[in-house]
Design a protein around this motif. Structure first.
Motif, PDB file in Angstrom:
ATOM      1  N   UNK A  99       0.857  -1.177   0.000  1.00 41.61           N
ATOM      2  CA  UNK A  99       0.000   0.000   0.000  1.00 41.61           C
ATOM      3  C   UNK A  99       0.896   1.230   0.000  1.00 41.61           C
ATOM      4  N   UNK A 100       0.292   2.403   0.104  1.00 45.15           N
ATOM      5  CA  UNK A 100       1.071   3.626  -0.077  1.00 45.15           C
ATOM      6  C   UNK A 100       2.122   3.813   1.006  1.00 45.15           C
ATOM      7  N   UNK A 101       1.849   3.317   2.223  1.00 45.06           N
ATOM      8  CA  UNK A 101       2.835   3.452   3.298  1.00 45.06           C
ATOM      9  C   UNK A 101       4.113   2.666   2.996  1.00 45.06           C
ATOM     10  N   UNK A 102       3.981   1.541   2.293  1.00 49.23           N
ATOM     11  CA  UNK A 102       5.165   0.788   1.901  1.00 49.23           C
ATOM     12  C   UNK A 102       6.035   1.599   0.940  1.00 49.23           C
ATOM     13  N   UNK A 103       5.365   2.300   0.032  1.00 48.90           N
ATOM     14  CA  UNK A 103       6.084   3.136  -0.916  1.00 48.90           C
ATOM     15  C   UNK A 103       6.840   4.250  -0.206  1.00 48.90           C
ATOM     16  N   UNK A 104       6.206   4.848   0.806  1.00 43.73           N
ATOM     17  CA  UNK A 104       6.851   5.928   1.565  1.00 43.73           C
ATOM     18  C   UNK A 104       8.073   5.408   2.311  1.00 43.73           C
ATOM     19  N   UNK A 105       7.930   4.292   2.999  1.00 47.46           N
ATOM     20  CA  UNK A 105       9.050   3.718   3.744  1.00 47.46           C
ATOM     21  C   UNK A 105      10.198   3.373   2.797  1.00 47.46           C
ATOM     22  N   UNK A 106       9.862   2.839   1.644  1.00 49.79           N
ATOM     23  CA  UNK A 106      10.889   2.491   0.666  1.00 49.79           C
ATOM     24  C   UNK A 106      11.664   3.729   0.201  1.00 49.79           C
ATOM     25  N   UNK A 107      10.956   4.837  -0.040  1.00 48.61           N
ATOM     26  CA  UNK A 107      11.611   6.078  -0.455  1.00 48.61           C
ATOM     27  C   UNK A 107      12.489   6.645   0.655  1.00 48.61           C
ATOM     28  N   UNK A 108      12.003   6.601   1.881  1.00 50.79           N
ATOM     29  CA  UNK A 108      12.791   7.108   3.004  1.00 50.79           C
ATOM     30  C   UNK A 108      14.095   6.326   3.141  1.00 50.79           C
ATOM     31  N   UNK A 109      14.021   5.027   2.955  1.00 48.45           N
ATOM     32  CA  UNK A 109      15.232   4.201   3.037  1.00 48.45           C
ATOM     33  C   UNK A 109      16.164   4.476   1.862  1.00 48.45           C
ATOM     34  N   UNK A 126      11.830  10.499   9.060  1.00 46.59           N
ATOM     35  CA  UNK A 126      10.536  11.175   8.916  1.00 46.59           C
ATOM     36  C   UNK A 126       9.816  11.264  10.247  1.00 46.59           C
ATOM     37  N   UNK A 127       9.012  12.324  10.397  1.00 44.68           N
ATOM     38  CA  UNK A 127       8.160  12.500  11.568  1.00 44.68           C
ATOM     39  C   UNK A 127       6.796  12.978  11.091  1.00 44.68           C
ATOM     40  N   UNK A 128       5.777  12.734  11.916  1.00 51.61           N
ATOM     41  CA  UNK A 128       4.399  13.051  11.548  1.00 51.61           C
ATOM     42  C   UNK A 128       3.737  13.852  12.664  1.00 51.61           C
ATOM     43  N   UNK A 129       2.992  14.879  12.281  1.00 52.69           N
ATOM     44  CA  UNK A 129       2.193  15.655  13.237  1.00 52.69           C
ATOM     45  C   UNK A 129       0.738  15.576  12.800  1.00 52.69           C
ATOM     46  N   UNK A 130      -0.136  15.124  13.690  1.00 51.94           N
ATOM     47  CA  UNK A 130      -1.529  14.899  13.317  1.00 51.94           C
ATOM     48  C   UNK A 130      -2.486  15.574  14.283  1.00 51.94           C
ATOM     49  N   UNK A 131      -3.578  16.047  13.702  1.00 50.99           N
ATOM     50  CA  UNK A 131      -4.677  16.566  14.515  1.00 50.99           C
ATOM     51  C   UNK A 131      -5.912  15.718  14.238  1.00 50.99           C
ATOM     52  N   UNK A 132      -6.639  15.984  13.167  1.00 50.68           N
ATOM     53  CA  UNK A 132      -7.906  15.289  12.922  1.00 50.68           C
ATOM     54  C   UNK A 132      -7.736  13.800  12.645  1.00 50.68           C
ATOM     55  N   UNK A 133      -6.582  13.384  12.133  1.00 47.41           N
ATOM     56  CA  UNK A 133      -6.367  11.962  11.848  1.00 47.41           C
ATOM     57  C   UNK A 133      -6.014  11.181  13.108  1.00 47.41           C
ATOM     58  N   UNK A 134      -5.646  11.842  14.163  1.00 43.86           N
ATOM     59  CA  UNK A 134      -5.486  11.217  15.471  1.00 43.86           C
ATOM     60  C   UNK A 134      -4.549  10.024  15.540  1.00 43.86           C
ATOM     61  N   UNK A 135      -3.491  10.034  14.731  1.00 44.08           N
ATOM     62  CA  UNK A 135      -2.515   8.949  14.778  1.00 44.08           C
ATOM     63  C   UNK A 135      -2.614   7.946  13.647  1.00 44.08           C
ATOM     64  N   UNK A 136      -3.574   8.106  12.741  1.00 44.99           N
ATOM     65  CA  UNK A 136      -3.750   7.144  11.650  1.00 44.99           C
ATOM     66  C   UNK A 136      -2.545   7.111  10.706  1.00 44.99           C
ATOM     67  N   UNK A 137      -1.971   8.269  10.427  1.00 41.64           N
ATOM     68  CA  UNK A 137      -0.815   8.315   9.524  1.00 41.64           C
ATOM     69  C   UNK A 137       0.350   7.544  10.137  1.00 41.64           C
ATOM     70  N   UNK A 138       0.598   7.815  11.406  1.00 42.28           N
ATOM     71  CA  UNK A 138       1.682   7.111  12.098  1.00 42.28           C
ATOM     72  C   UNK A 138       1.421   5.613  12.152  1.00 42.28           C
ATOM     73  N   UNK A 139       0.172   5.246  12.421  1.00 44.09           N
ATOM     74  CA  UNK A 139      -0.175   3.824  12.507  1.00 44.09           C
ATOM     75  C   UNK A 139       0.079   3.110  11.190  1.00 44.09           C
ATOM     76  N   UNK A 140      -0.234   3.757  10.072  1.00 45.87           N
ATOM     77  CA  UNK A 140       0.004   3.137   8.771  1.00 45.87           C
ATOM     78  C   UNK A 140       1.499   2.920   8.542  1.00 45.87           C
ATOM     79  N   UNK A 141       2.305   3.892   8.932  1.00 53.53           N
ATOM     80  CA  UNK A 141       3.746   3.764   8.736  1.00 53.53           C
ATOM     81  C   UNK A 141       4.334   2.633   9.577  1.00 53.53           C
ATOM     82  N   UNK A 142       3.912   2.545  10.836  1.00 53.27           N
ATOM     83  CA  UNK A 142       4.502   1.510  11.694  1.00 53.27           C
ATOM     84  C   UNK A 142       3.978   0.118  11.371  1.00 53.27           C
ATOM     85  N   UNK A 143       2.964   0.028  10.539  1.00 49.17           N
ATOM     86  CA  UNK A 143       2.511  -1.283  10.074  1.00 49.17           C
ATOM     87  C   UNK A 143       3.497  -1.925   9.101  1.00 49.17           C
ATOM     88  N   UNK A 144       4.402  -1.114   8.573  1.00 46.62           N
ATOM     89  CA  UNK A 144       5.375  -1.600   7.592  1.00 46.62           C
ATOM     90  C   UNK A 144       6.608  -2.112   8.325  1.00 46.62           C
TER      91      UNK A 144
END
Length: 413
Positions: free
Chosen positions: A257-267, A273-291
């Motif tokens: 999924x898209x989070x895999x693509x992001x992790x691959x690019x970061x590597x 990378x760091x994430x700051x969330x308000x309305x998503x309440x941690x969903x972005x971070x959760x997707x990244x750590x699933x990888x």
């Protein structure tokens, strides 16, 4: 060859669990050239299951059943199938040894009903379970085939991949091969417009679009006598689709999924990378750590839901919050910059918005600002998403990852 799927379990009918097995088995059958014409769900009832199975076995070459192979009285798939086909259940020593081995590992003794799972139809092919106590079975009779699989996906999927798939591959004369092109940012309607000539003209391979939350997919499917021939049919069409969609395509890997693509690019670019969330309440971070391996490149995830948190954690200006409100281009920009500073990261993405459920002129539901900071440059995008609170948050999280992805590509190409 034709196949039918019967998923057994009253808990599925009651909606207590989602029937993911049917989707998985259908997809696997398609890849093996088996035509699935029917899926059914039946509860834990001998009479009803017997009726459904009898009809399916008469009209289809293969009937695949999942569930109902456990140790309790309402686990009756095996018994019902044997009753319909007139088969005897016999003990299997390897299946029994597997049960005892598993119970010994967890420090318990099996009860008598656990050994029920070691009974198998006479002369069947036993599919030994590496991840549970219930073996699967393949029964051939009168030119038809019944495949019995355990219900838990963690048991069913490995059993199918290691034992059932090779068995079916020997039976099928045609191979169906698919590639899924995954994109984000174009939208289903525009996506179809860009590919309409391919969709209308193609017969083999076929081209179809599918809408997902926050993104879309294009599936290219070919049928041929061999996997190699099918791949050759698919290859030029996939190439053309990727050419038309450009940077919106983030993968053609079915398991990514898209989070895999992001992790691959970061590597690839050795970025933190760091994430700051308000309305998503941690969903972005959760997707990244699933990888797997995300810890190498993902350092911080801040959920700054309140204005005070935005100020204290990310250094967002009180004046900016007061003048523009928490949901604004200006605040999103300061969140992204503050995230980089606080986390000492190379790149960041920040999300702020109104997810609902309330909708007003002052707080329009679906209004979301996403900011990405890369190489001291901050890009802010404004979005207006539709849907309920859960959907808006999910779309925002996906789009945040996509903005991070495209920003990295743009900065480091």
């Amino acid at each position: 060859m034709t196949a039918e799927i019967i998923c057994v379990g009253t808990e599925i009918l009651l909606g207590n669990i989602v029937n993911t097995n049917a989707a998985y088995i259908s997809k696997e059958c398609a890849g093996l050239g088996l035509s699935v014409y029917s899926q059914q769900v039946v509860g834990d009832n001998d009479k009803r299951l017997g009726t459904v199975f009898t009809e399916a076995f008469k009209r289809s070459d293969i009937v695949i059943l999942s569930g109902g192979l456990g140790p309790t009285e309402d686990d009756l798939t095996k018994e019902t199938v044997c009753r319909v086909l007139g088969l005897e259940l016999v003990p299997d020593s390897e299946a029994r040894a597997n049960i005892e081995k598993i119970f010994e590992r967890i420090g318990h003794k099996p009860t008598e009903n656990n050994y029920k799972q070691a009974l198998v139809p006479k002369d069947c092919v036993v599919l030994y379970n590496e991840n549970g106590t219930a073996p699967g079975m393949i029964i051939e009779k009168d030119g038809h085939c019944a495949v019995l699989l355990p219900g838990p996906p963690t048991e069913l999927i490995p059993m199918f991949e290691k034992q059932v798939r090779p068995y079916f591959a020997k039976l099928s004369k045609e191979i169906i091969y698919s590639v899924t092109v995954k994109e984000c940012g174009i939208g289903e309607s525009l996506l179809e417009t860009k590919l309409l000539d391919l969709i209308d003209k193609q017969t083999n391979p076929t081209v179809a679009t599918y809408a997902k939350t926050g993104r879309s997919e294009v599936r290219v499917t070919a049928k041929a006598a061999s996997a190699e021939a099918a791949k050759e049919l698919v290859k030029p069409v996939v190439k053309e689709i990727k050419s038309r969609l450009g940077a919106a395509v983030f993968t053609t890997d079915e398991n990514e999924d898209i989070e895999h693509s992001v992790i691959r690019l970061l590597k690839k670019y050795d970025l933190k990378a760091a994430v700051a969330e308000s309305c998503t309440g941690g969903l972005v971070s959760a997707k990244l750590v699933n990888v797997s391996g995300a810890s190498d490149v993902f350092t911080h995830g801040f959920v700054t839901y309140s204005n005070k948190a935005k100020r204290k954690v990310l250094g967002v200006s009180r004046d900016t919050l007061k003048k523009y409100s928490a949901v604004s281009k200006e605040v999103a920009k300061e969140m992204a910059k503050g995230c980089i500073f606080t986390a000492d990261s190379d790149v960041s993405v920040a999300v702020t918005g109104y997810a609902g459920p309330y909708d007003s002129k002052e707080e329009p539901k679906g209004l979301v600002y996403i900011a990405c900071s890369v190489k001291d440059k901050v890009l802010v995008e404004k979005y207006n998403f539709n849907g309920d609170r859960e959907k808006i948050r999910e779309i925002a999280a996906v789009r945040a990852l996509d903005l991070l992805r495209t920003s990295i590509i743009s900065a480091y190409k």
